[in-house]
Structure formats: structure tokens, C-alpha cells
Scaffold this motif. Structure first.
Motif, mmCIF file in Angstrom:
data_model
loop_
_atom_site.group_PDB
_atom_site.id
_atom_site.type_symbol
_atom_site.label_atom_id
_atom_site.label_comp_id
_atom_site.label_asym_id
_atom_site.label_seq_id
_atom_site.Cartn_x
_atom_site.Cartn_y
_atom_site.Cartn_z
ATOM 1 N N LEU A 164 0.833 -1.202 0.000
ATOM 2 C CA LEU A 164 0.000 0.000 0.000
ATOM 3 C C LEU A 164 0.867 1.251 0.000
ATOM 4 O O LEU A 164 0.579 2.226 -0.722
ATOM 5 C CB LEU A 164 -0.920 -0.005 1.220
ATOM 6 C CG LEU A 164 -1.888 1.176 1.351
ATOM 7 C CD1 LEU A 164 -2.893 1.174 0.206
ATOM 8 C CD2 LEU A 164 -2.598 1.128 2.697
ATOM 9 N N ARG A 165 1.929 1.245 0.773
ATOM 10 C CA ARG A 165 2.829 2.405 0.832
ATOM 11 C C ARG A 165 3.492 2.645 -0.529
ATOM 12 O O ARG A 165 3.587 3.791 -0.985
ATOM 13 C CB ARG A 165 3.893 2.181 1.905
ATOM 14 C CG ARG A 165 4.902 3.314 2.036
ATOM 15 C CD ARG A 165 5.912 3.027 3.130
ATOM 16 N NE ARG A 165 6.905 4.083 3.225
ATOM 17 C CZ ARG A 165 8.004 4.142 2.506
ATOM 18 N NH1 ARG A 165 8.252 3.183 1.607
ATOM 19 N NH2 ARG A 165 8.871 5.142 2.646
ATOM 20 N N ILE A 166 3.932 1.558 -1.175
ATOM 21 C CA ILE A 166 4.558 1.697 -2.490
ATOM 22 C C ILE A 166 3.556 2.245 -3.501
ATOM 23 O O ILE A 166 3.876 3.132 -4.313
ATOM 24 C CB ILE A 166 5.115 0.344 -2.952
ATOM 25 C CG1 ILE A 166 6.275 -0.096 -2.046
ATOM 26 C CG2 ILE A 166 5.588 0.416 -4.400
ATOM 27 C CD1 ILE A 166 6.777 -1.495 -2.335
ATOM 28 N N ALA A 167 2.316 1.724 -3.467
ATOM 29 C CA ALA A 167 1.301 2.173 -4.408
ATOM 30 C C ALA A 167 0.964 3.647 -4.214
ATOM 31 O O ALA A 167 0.812 4.397 -5.183
ATOM 32 C CB ALA A 167 0.041 1.312 -4.258
ATOM 33 N N ILE A 168 0.853 4.063 -2.957
ATOM 34 C CA ILE A 168 0.538 5.472 -2.681
ATOM 35 C C ILE A 168 1.678 6.373 -3.113
ATOM 36 O O ILE A 168 1.478 7.425 -3.743
ATOM 37 C CB ILE A 168 0.224 5.661 -1.181
ATOM 38 C CG1 ILE A 168 -1.083 4.935 -0.825
ATOM 39 C CG2 ILE A 168 0.112 7.139 -0.835
ATOM 40 C CD1 ILE A 168 -1.394 4.958 0.651
ATOM 41 N N LYS A 169 2.899 5.955 -2.789
ATOM 42 C CA LYS A 169 4.071 6.761 -3.131
ATOM 43 C C LYS A 169 4.236 6.906 -4.638
ATOM 44 O O LYS A 169 4.677 7.953 -5.137
ATOM 45 C CB LYS A 169 5.328 6.123 -2.525
ATOM 46 C CG LYS A 169 6.580 6.976 -2.655
ATOM 47 C CD LYS A 169 7.751 6.321 -1.941
ATOM 48 C CE LYS A 169 9.011 7.173 -2.070
ATOM 49 N NZ LYS A 169 10.172 6.530 -1.381
ATOM 50 N N ALA A 170 3.854 5.863 -5.401
ATOM 51 C CA ALA A 170 3.997 5.893 -6.860
ATOM 52 C C ALA A 170 2.816 6.555 -7.553
ATOM 53 O O ALA A 170 2.782 6.612 -8.781
ATOM 54 C CB ALA A 170 4.174 4.475 -7.391
ATOM 55 N N GLY A 192 -0.357 5.517 -7.287
ATOM 56 C CA GLY A 192 -1.419 4.571 -7.589
ATOM 57 C C GLY A 192 -2.712 4.866 -6.864
ATOM 58 O O GLY A 192 -3.797 4.593 -7.385
ATOM 59 N N ALA A 193 -2.616 5.435 -5.650
ATOM 60 C CA ALA A 193 -3.829 5.745 -4.895
ATOM 61 C C ALA A 193 -4.663 6.798 -5.608
ATOM 62 O O ALA A 193 -5.887 6.687 -5.709
ATOM 63 C CB ALA A 193 -3.453 6.216 -3.491
ATOM 64 N N GLN A 194 -3.993 7.830 -6.120
ATOM 65 C CA GLN A 194 -4.715 8.880 -6.838
ATOM 66 C C GLN A 194 -5.370 8.322 -8.092
ATOM 67 O O GLN A 194 -6.530 8.625 -8.394
ATOM 68 C CB GLN A 194 -3.753 10.015 -7.196
ATOM 69 C CG GLN A 194 -4.422 11.173 -7.930
ATOM 70 C CD GLN A 194 -3.432 12.293 -8.229
ATOM 71 O OE1 GLN A 194 -2.262 12.207 -7.888
ATOM 72 N NE2 GLN A 194 -3.906 13.343 -8.880
ATOM 73 N N ARG A 195 -4.637 7.464 -8.825
ATOM 74 C CA ARG A 195 -5.203 6.873 -10.024
ATOM 75 C C ARG A 195 -6.366 5.939 -9.670
ATOM 76 O O ARG A 195 -7.396 5.910 -10.351
ATOM 77 C CB ARG A 195 -4.120 6.110 -10.778
ATOM 78 C CG ARG A 195 -4.605 5.298 -11.966
ATOM 79 C CD ARG A 195 -5.294 6.172 -13.021
ATOM 80 N NE ARG A 195 -4.354 7.051 -13.668
ATOM 81 C CZ ARG A 195 -3.682 6.729 -14.774
ATOM 82 N NH1 ARG A 195 -3.854 5.551 -15.341
ATOM 83 N NH2 ARG A 195 -2.843 7.584 -15.306
ATOM 84 N N ALA A 196 -6.203 5.183 -8.587
ATOM 85 C CA ALA A 196 -7.251 4.252 -8.188
ATOM 86 C C ALA A 196 -8.523 4.983 -7.782
ATOM 87 O O ALA A 196 -9.629 4.541 -8.096
ATOM 88 C CB ALA A 196 -6.761 3.378 -7.035
ATOM 89 N N CYS A 197 -8.382 6.092 -7.105
ATOM 90 C CA CYS A 197 -9.548 6.835 -6.627
ATOM 91 C C CYS A 197 -10.322 7.465 -7.783
ATOM 92 O O CYS A 197 -11.506 7.755 -7.663
ATOM 93 C CB CYS A 197 -9.127 7.910 -5.633
ATOM 94 S SG CYS A 197 -8.543 7.244 -4.059
ATOM 95 N N THR A 198 -9.659 7.673 -8.897
ATOM 96 C CA THR A 198 -10.365 8.201 -10.062
ATOM 97 C C THR A 198 -10.923 7.083 -10.940
ATOM 98 O O THR A 198 -11.499 7.340 -11.997
ATOM 99 C CB THR A 198 -9.418 9.078 -10.907
ATOM 100 O OG1 THR A 198 -8.311 8.283 -11.338
ATOM 101 C CG2 THR A 198 -8.920 10.271 -10.111
ATOM 102 N N ALA A 199 -10.717 5.824 -10.481
ATOM 103 C CA ALA A 199 -11.259 4.638 -11.155
ATOM 104 C C ALA A 199 -10.684 4.433 -12.553
ATOM 105 O O ALA A 199 -11.241 3.677 -13.344
ATOM 106 C CB ALA A 199 -12.782 4.701 -11.241
ATOM 107 N N VAL A 200 -9.552 5.061 -12.858
ATOM 108 C CA VAL A 200 -8.952 4.879 -14.173
ATOM 109 C C VAL A 200 -8.204 3.557 -14.240
ATOM 110 O O VAL A 200 -8.141 2.917 -15.284
ATOM 111 C CB VAL A 200 -8.002 6.052 -14.496
ATOM 112 C CG1 VAL A 200 -7.301 5.825 -15.832
ATOM 113 C CG2 VAL A 200 -8.776 7.357 -14.525
ATOM 114 N N GLY A 201 -7.666 3.131 -13.127
ATOM 115 C CA GLY A 201 -6.842 1.918 -13.144
ATOM 116 C C GLY A 201 -7.605 0.633 -12.963
ATOM 117 O O GLY A 201 -7.006 -0.411 -12.747
ATOM 118 N N ILE A 202 -8.927 0.665 -13.000
ATOM 119 C CA ILE A 202 -9.689 -0.555 -12.788
ATOM 120 C C ILE A 202 -10.073 -1.208 -14.111
ATOM 121 O O ILE A 202 -10.729 -2.226 -14.140
ATOM 122 C CB ILE A 202 -10.953 -0.241 -11.956
ATOM 123 C CG1 ILE A 202 -10.573 0.567 -10.727
ATOM 124 C CG2 ILE A 202 -11.663 -1.502 -11.532
ATOM 125 C CD1 ILE A 202 -11.751 0.930 -9.854
#
Length: 256
Positions: A80-86, A88-98
Motif C-alpha cells: 500500500l505504501r509503495i502504491a501510494i508513493k507511486a 497509484g492511490a490517486q489513479r485508483a480513486c479516479t477509477a482509471v486503473g480498474i
């Protein structure tokens, strides 16, 4: 210009991967927390009945699940820390990465097949060292390079002996008996290791056999002889020999 487009496409795919890692980490953390909570119902520090201690902490059946799910929780937090730092959290919250990605679906599906077969088919019926060594080898070889062909090949190599063990020795009464499924898993492990060493000259591939052997051996011997835990399939092909020589050959040395 083409190189810039290629790099942009690579960055886009990496960002999508980090977004999926974000959701995967959250799912892993939730799963680990749930099973840690359920494990907390198992007596850990010993039960006291009428002032008499029923068991020492190191004999508790909760030690192994606590260790496994604590490690899974730590792994989820790191991911989770790696994903947030890279990002990924911002992209995931916009539902683009799903969105649908064939390679990612194969990766997740292959991992699910290997872990499902390992947990439900191999561990109850096959020697723990053999089952774990095959699964570790398949996971490292199949996924460290990110190649779809390797993922599918690794999952098939694990699934076939797992299916054999499940079909041939399905009843629980058959689980702790030495069987031909141990030899089938051993053959699959040797063939996969040989194939890997022939087709992959990387340092990771050369280190994989050591990791695949030492990790389950250390774990199962610590469980059985250090913490006095009940390990799965004590009559397995390898562990039965380890247990025999521990009690017959080694233990008398310091007993005397």
C-alpha cells in the motif's frame, strides 16, 4: 518521437498497475485483519482452569496463524505504501486503473490458481516441504520477469499434481497416509526447477532452488520441534524422514 510515445505508454501501464496494487493491498490488509481477529479466539497464553495452566504459550495453535497473517498484514502495508508513493492511490480513486487488462488478469488469475491449489489440494494431502517448494518455485519463476507464458506454465505445473492429489486422495482419512501424490509433486518440482535453470540464467533463478528448499524446511522444523505445533501431513515423504532422524538419531545425542 516514437521512443517518447513508447515511454509514455510504459508509464501509463505502470500507473495502472500501481492502481491495481492499491486495491490489492487494501484487500490483503482487510483479509489479514479479519483472520488475525479470528485467530485471537484461539488461546495464546495458555488456558487457566481451576488455577492450572493447560498449555504454554509456545504450544499454542495460534502461533503459526498469527505469524502468517501478521506477515500478510505487513506485506499489505508495504504494498500500500509503495502504491501510494507511486501515485497509484490517486489513479485508483479516479477509477482509471480498474479497466480490463489481459496481462494483469492472467497474472492475478495465475496467482489465484497456484495459491488455491496449494492451500486446498496440496497442503492437506502432500508433504509440506514438497508442496511449499513447488509453490515457491512456481511463484518466483512464473512472475519475477512478468512474462505471460511463464505465468501460465507455472500455474499449470502446480495445478496438475494438485488436481491429481485432490482426485486420488480426496477423503480426509487419506490425507496423512504416504501416497503416490508425494512422488508426483516431487517430479513436478524437479522438472520445473530443471526447466527454469535451463531457460533462465538470472541470479534470481539460480537462487530459487535454495529458497524453495530452505524456507519450508526451516518453517516446518521450527513448527514441529521448536514450537511443538501439529504440522500438516506428518507422514509425508520428506518430513517423515526428518522426524524419524530427529527423534532416533539427533535427540539421543543431547539426551545422553
Amino acid at each position: 518521437m516514437d521512443s517518447e510515445k513508447l515511454q509514455a505508454a510504459i508509464d501509463e501501464e505502470l500507473m495502472k498497475l500501481r492502481a491495481r496494487d492499491f486495491w490489492g493491498a487494501l484487500a490483503l490488509i482487510c483479509c489479514a485483519v479479519f483472520f488475525l481477529w479470528r485467530t485471537s479466539f484461539i488461546p495464546f497464553l495458555g488456558e487457566n482452569r481451576a488455577g492450572v495452566s493447560g498449555a504454554e504459550w509456545y504450544n499454542s495453535a495460534a502461533i503459526v496463524p498469527f505469524g502468517i497473517w501478521s506477515a500478510m498484514l505487513l506485506l499489505g502495508i508495504v504494498l500500500l505504501r509503495i502504491a501510494i508513493k507511486a501515485g497509484g492511490a490517486q489513479r485508483a480513486c479516479t477509477a482509471v486503473g480498474i479497466g480490463w487488462n489481459r496481462q494483469e488478469a492472467i497474472r492475478i488469475g495465475s496467482i489465484a490458481v497456484i495459491m488455491g491449489v496449494y492451500i486446498f489440494a496440496l497442503v492437506p494431502r502432500v508433504d509440506f516441504i514438497l508442496a511449499s517448494g513447488l509453490a515457491i518455485t512456481a511463484l518466483i519463476y512464473g512472475f519475477h520477469a512478468g512474462r505471460v507464458g511463464r505465468m501460465l506454465f507455472a500455474s499449470i505445473v502446480v495445478a496438475l499434481p494438485g488436481f491429481y492429489a485432490l482426485v486420488r486422495h480426496f477423503p480426509q482419512a487419506e490425507w496423512n497416509k504416504p501416497h503416490d501424490d508425494d512422488w508426483v509433486v516431487l517430479a513436478a518440482w524437479v522438472l520445473l526447477t530443471t526447466w527454469m535453470l535451463i531457460h533462465d540464467r538470472s541470479r534470481i533463478a539460480r537462487a530459487t532452488p535454495w529458497v524453495a528448499v530452505l524456507t519450508p524446511v526451516i518453517l516446518v522444523t521450527a513448527m514441529a520441534f521448536g514450537f511443538r505445533q501439529n504440522v500438516p501431513n506428518r507422514g509425508g515423504l520428506l518430513f517423515s524422514q526428518i522426524e524419524y532422524h530427529y527423534y532416533v538419531t539427533l535427540r539421543p545425542l543431547w539426551r545422553n
